[in-house]
Scaffold this active site. Structure first.
Site, PDB file in Angstrom:
ATOM      1  N   GLU A 144     -15.035 -24.979 -88.955  1.00 54.14           N
ATOM      2  CA  GLU A 144     -15.111 -24.875 -87.502  1.00 54.14           C
ATOM      3  C   GLU A 144     -13.672 -24.634 -87.078  1.00 54.14           C
ATOM      4  O   GLU A 144     -12.938 -25.557 -86.790  1.00 54.14           O
ATOM      5  CB  GLU A 144     -15.691 -26.162 -86.913  1.00 54.14           C
ATOM      6  CG  GLU A 144     -16.235 -25.971 -85.530  1.00 54.14           C
ATOM      7  CD  GLU A 144     -15.190 -26.106 -84.453  1.00 54.14           C
ATOM      8  OE1 GLU A 144     -14.280 -25.235 -84.389  1.00 54.14           O
ATOM      9  OE2 GLU A 144     -15.285 -27.060 -83.684  1.00 54.14           O
ATOM     10  N   GLU A 153      -7.377 -19.128 -83.548  1.00 50.33           N
ATOM     11  CA  GLU A 153      -6.806 -20.191 -84.381  1.00 50.33           C
ATOM     12  C   GLU A 153      -6.670 -19.757 -85.834  1.00 50.33           C
ATOM     13  O   GLU A 153      -6.446 -20.586 -86.717  1.00 50.33           O
ATOM     14  CB  GLU A 153      -7.658 -21.466 -84.262  1.00 50.33           C
ATOM     15  CG  GLU A 153      -7.293 -22.257 -83.024  1.00 50.33           C
ATOM     16  CD  GLU A 153      -8.199 -23.435 -82.730  1.00 50.33           C
ATOM     17  OE1 GLU A 153      -8.949 -23.864 -83.624  1.00 50.33           O
ATOM     18  OE2 GLU A 153      -8.161 -23.915 -81.588  1.00 50.33           O
TER      19      GLU A 153
HETATM   20  N1  SAH Z   1     -14.106 -29.829 -88.695  1.00 50.76           N
HETATM   21  C1  SAH Z   1     -13.806 -30.744 -87.602  1.00 50.76           C
HETATM   22  C2  SAH Z   1     -12.519 -30.377 -86.890  1.00 50.76           C
HETATM   23  C3  SAH Z   1     -12.437 -28.965 -86.363  1.00 50.76           C
HETATM   24  S1  SAH Z   1     -10.917 -28.621 -85.557  1.00 50.76           S
HETATM   25  C4  SAH Z   1     -14.970 -30.778 -86.652  1.00 50.76           C
HETATM   26  O1  SAH Z   1     -15.768 -29.850 -86.684  1.00 50.76           O
HETATM   27  O2  SAH Z   1     -15.100 -31.720 -85.860  1.00 50.76           O
HETATM   28  C5  SAH Z   1     -10.123 -27.577 -86.689  1.00 50.76           C
HETATM   29  C6  SAH Z   1      -9.183 -28.300 -87.646  1.00 50.76           C
HETATM   30  O3  SAH Z   1      -8.819 -27.391 -88.654  1.00 50.76           O
HETATM   31  C7  SAH Z   1      -7.903 -28.794 -87.075  1.00 50.76           C
HETATM   32  O4  SAH Z   1      -7.761 -30.147 -87.408  1.00 50.76           O
HETATM   33  C8  SAH Z   1      -6.803 -27.949 -87.726  1.00 50.76           C
HETATM   34  O5  SAH Z   1      -5.626 -28.699 -87.967  1.00 50.76           O
HETATM   35  C9  SAH Z   1      -7.456 -27.546 -89.015  1.00 50.76           C
HETATM   36  N2  SAH Z   1      -7.108 -26.245 -89.640  1.00 50.76           N
HETATM   37  C10 SAH Z   1      -7.149 -25.033 -89.057  1.00 50.76           C
HETATM   38  N3  SAH Z   1      -6.911 -24.051 -89.943  1.00 50.76           N
HETATM   39  C11 SAH Z   1      -6.733 -24.643 -91.143  1.00 50.76           C
HETATM   40  C12 SAH Z   1      -6.479 -24.141 -92.460  1.00 50.76           C
HETATM   41  N4  SAH Z   1      -6.419 -22.845 -92.681  1.00 50.76           N
HETATM   42  N5  SAH Z   1      -6.331 -25.045 -93.431  1.00 50.76           N
HETATM   43  C13 SAH Z   1      -6.433 -26.372 -93.202  1.00 50.76           C
HETATM   44  N6  SAH Z   1      -6.682 -26.895 -91.990  1.00 50.76           N
HETATM   45  C14 SAH Z   1      -6.845 -26.041 -90.962  1.00 50.76           C
END
Ligand code: SAH
Length: 692
Positions: A144, A153
């Site tokens: 996500e 993002e």
């Molecule tokens: N999966 C959780 C949080 C989603 S928010 C949920 O659905 O509730 C997205 C998160 O991904 C954030 O914490 C951000 O720090 C992390 N993130 C984004 N791109 C990433 C990557 N390429 N590798 C590791 N973490 C990542």
């Protein structure tokens, strides 16, 4: 490692970089993060859970072990869903250290430590193999990583890498696909966020019209996404020129390409009009069949389905490079261009041949050439185009200006100097110090003055107020000092009190009978119940049956970090609320005098007059321009029977969330909330405390 945090100093109007020590634990990032909002997003969570269960079942039915890769695990939520759906093992990747630590705790508390391995890395750093982070490639990819623009993002490069290095070919992906939708509209309101409309001024010697220079007319603007709560835009504020069409889709179960590309659709306008804006949103099919769909479509698209409120995904407003007239039934072509992280749009009248149209599709992302889009952000454009507001300033300037007035304006990117000149001031100067992001505002102003034949009429002083010299003013004393006030570095409403500090710094240049406009400002406060905004700061407890209290505690700790619970800026026109108290004036600031040495404090109590939940206090500034003329940067109107509030649509208001919510019931003996508010004249900040 040293961490530097940027913050504007409201007493100097400039950015300062504060070095934070080893113990800096990203409290600001956590306190203001969207994790709580995501955990409250029932629609998203339930659909992800459904999709994850289905994906795990499909893999199991094939007789394979279910190995999950969860990129960006945050709280660990999606991995816990997979584990409880029967996945054999989950690799939960999280780049943000405080979150990775939280995920470890949450996973342990929920009893999944043997099934979920949290890896504190960026996914592109993750290794696979017997000695690697992952023993083998995964066959279920759960993520996500989307923002309002879908790809902002970095979802595309992350997926591209994961397919190459971290997952098996033919893996299951949850979500399975995303689709971006567009609709072409005409909207004076939204168009006023991109371009400056002519300003009409009734002067002594007839009507003057201030026009933008031609560079500004044809400027594509800035590439940053404009994401808003489109559900708060009344249908009377725009007119749809096309149906909703699918612009492009991404299948996450197959290799993804992140390289720049473009997509093109044919549109048949349903109405003639001026194409100005592309409204856009997306949906995700959580499963391959498309039966589980999570959509960001605004209210007029699916009027029957219940809308899930969320702030972490909203809708996008894209501005076409220029306005195009379109005719009903006469086909046009809309092109979406994208790079790895952002999308922009173009409209063409005719379909050129394949080869030809490649050239005519503007593949470069929009870059502001006129500099006005660097000087003014979108709400600021809207504010400058607000004719009602301009009228208030014109009326007050007319009251205070005389033919021998020597006028100095202190405000960023203000049109007041031009108005003052049109209204007959003898000598007009304005202070426009250079900024990091906008060297030589001078050049923009020269173009602007040239377009209006004002070249020698208004003098730009590129100095900061404390460096003002008599020579800047041709050795004259200032008889009228004006400001809106507005400064680009202001985050909270009272940061525009920098005008007061600047006024203090130029004191020696003021004539003894100087008029200061605005003459004063006041801070106002009201207790409100939010329809939805409360969710972003409210604890969640359990989410889809998983205990996420660790996250709640972490947010609470961050909010209380250094005991400096702060108000935060929100544009409240996007976040409906109901007033529970009368609006109350709590502090006043007298611009006819210099900033005092001592703090300005007040204490009092405010009665809760309406039934409802007190989520917090809203604070805003009002400026008293001249006798009987005030402008509000907050409350515009209050409907008395229900307490519905109308907020200034161009400004952010300050919201102070209460740490506990009280429900007021009885009206006969109204509950009172006591407050203590302190304006520290040394720092320019306001601290507050409320007791319920
Ligand atoms: N999966 C959780 C949080 C989603 S928010 C949920 O659905 O509730 C997205 C998160 O991904 C954030 O914490 C951000 O720090 C992390 N993130 C984004 N791109 C990433 C990557 N390429 N590798 C590791 N973490 C990542």
């Amino acid at each position: 490692m040293k961490t530097f945090c940027g913050r504007a100093n409201p007493t100097t109007g400039s950015m300062e970089w504060l070095e934070e020590g080893e113990d800096y634990d990203y409290h600001q990032e956590i306190a203001r993060s969207r994790y709580a909002d995501m955990l409250h997003d029932k629609d998203r969570n339930a659909k992800y859970y459904q999709g994850i269960r289905a994906a795990v079942s499909r893999v199991k039915e094939r007789g394979e072990k279910a190995i999950v890769l969860d990129i960006g695990t945050g709280t660990g939520l999606l991995s816990m869903m997979a584990a409880s759906a029967g996945a054999d093992f989950c690799y939960a990747i999280e780049v943000f250290k405080p979150m990775a630590n939280a995920a470890v705790k949450i996973v342990e508390k929920n009893g999944f430590s043997d099934k979920i391995k949290v890896i504190n890395k960026h996914s592109t750093e993750v290794t696979v193999g017997p000695d690697g982070d992952m023993q083998c490639r995964a066959n279920i990819l759960v993520t996500e990583l989307f923002d309002t623009e879908l790809i902002g993002e970095g979802a595309l490069p992350t997926y591209e890498h994961a397919h190459k290095h971290l997952v098996q070919e033919g893996c299951e992906a949850v979500p399975h696909r995303a689709t971006v939708y567009v609709q072409l509209v005409e909207s004076r309101r939204m168009w006023s966020w991109k371009k400056l409309f002519p300003v009409h001024v009734e002067a002594e010697d007839g009507e003057k019209v201030l026009v933008p220079p031609s560079e500004m007319e044809n400027c594509p603007g800035v590439p940053s996404v404009c994401d808003i709560q489109l559900n708060q835009m009344p249908s009377s504020d725009f007119s749809t020129l096309s149906d909703v069409v699918k612009m492009f889709s991404v299948d996450f179960s197959k290799p993804v390409q992140s390289a720049s590309t473009y997509y093109r659709v044919q549109l048949e306008p349903v109405k003639s009009g001026k194409a100005q804006i592309v409204l856009s949103w997306w949906d995700i099919d959580v499963d391959p069949s498309g039966m589980i769909n999570c959509s960001m479509a605004p209210y007029w698209v699916k009027p029957t389905s219940a809308l899930q409120w969320r702030d972490h995904w909203m809708q996008c407003v894209y501005f076409l490079p220029r306005e195009e007239p379109v005719l009903q039934g006469e086909k046009v072509y809309l092109t979406a261009c994208r790079d790895e992280y952002s999308v922009w749009y173009n409209l063409q009248k005719a379909r050129a041949d394949e080869e030809e149209h490649k050239a005519d599709v503007c593949v470069e992302s929009p870059v502001c050439r006129c500099r006005a889009h660097l000087l003014w952000n979108r709400p600021r454009f809207g504010e400058l185009n607000d004719q009602n507001r301009t009228r208030q300033y014109i009326k007050s300037l007319r009251k205070v200006l005389k033919t021998d007035s020597v006028c100095l304006c202190i405000s960023d990117g203000s049109l007041l100097p031009v108005l003052a000149h049109y209204l007959g001031a003898k000598q007009v100067q304005c202070m426009q110090p250079s900024r990091i992001d906008l060297y030589h505002p001078h050049e923009l102003w020269q173009a602007f003055f040239k377009a209006n034949h004002l070249e020698d009429k208004i003098k730009i002083i590129e100095a900061r107020p404390e460096l003002l010299k008599p020579s800047h003013l041709e050795d004259k004393k200032i008889s009228v000092l004006v400001g809106e006030p507005f400064f680009t570095t202001s985050l909270l409403p009272w940061h525009n009190l920098y005008f007061w500090y600047a006024r203090t710094a130029v004191s020696t240049h003021l004539a003894s009978n100087v008029t200061v406009l605005p003459q004063s400002a006041s801070l106002h406060m009201m207790i409100v119940e939010f329809q939805d905004l409360w969710r972003i700061r409210s604890p969640c407890g359990t989410c889809e049956g998983f205990d996420v209290q660790t996250m709640d505690d972490m947010i609470k700790d961050s909010l209380n970090f250094r005991e400096s619970k702060e108000a935060e800026p929100h544009p409240l026109w996007e976040y409906p609320c109901k007033s529970l108290s009368e609006p109350q004036e709590v502090l006043t600031f007298d611009f006819t005098k210099t900033v005092p040495q001592h703090c300005l404090s007040t204490e009092g109590s405010v009665k809760l007059l309406r039934r409802g939940k007190s989520h917090g206090a809203v604070l805003w500034m009002e400026y008293h321009l001249a006798a009987d003329i005030s402008v509000s940067t907050g409350l515009m109107q209050l409907s008395n029977e229900k307490g519905n509030c109308e907020w200034n649509p161009h400004c952010k208001q300050a919201v102070y969330f209460f740490s506990s919510v009280i429900e007021s019931e009885i009206l006969s003996d109204p509950t009172a909330v006591t407050y203590a508010i302190n304006f520290d004249t040394k720092t320019g900040e306001i601290a507050m405390d409320f007791k319920l």
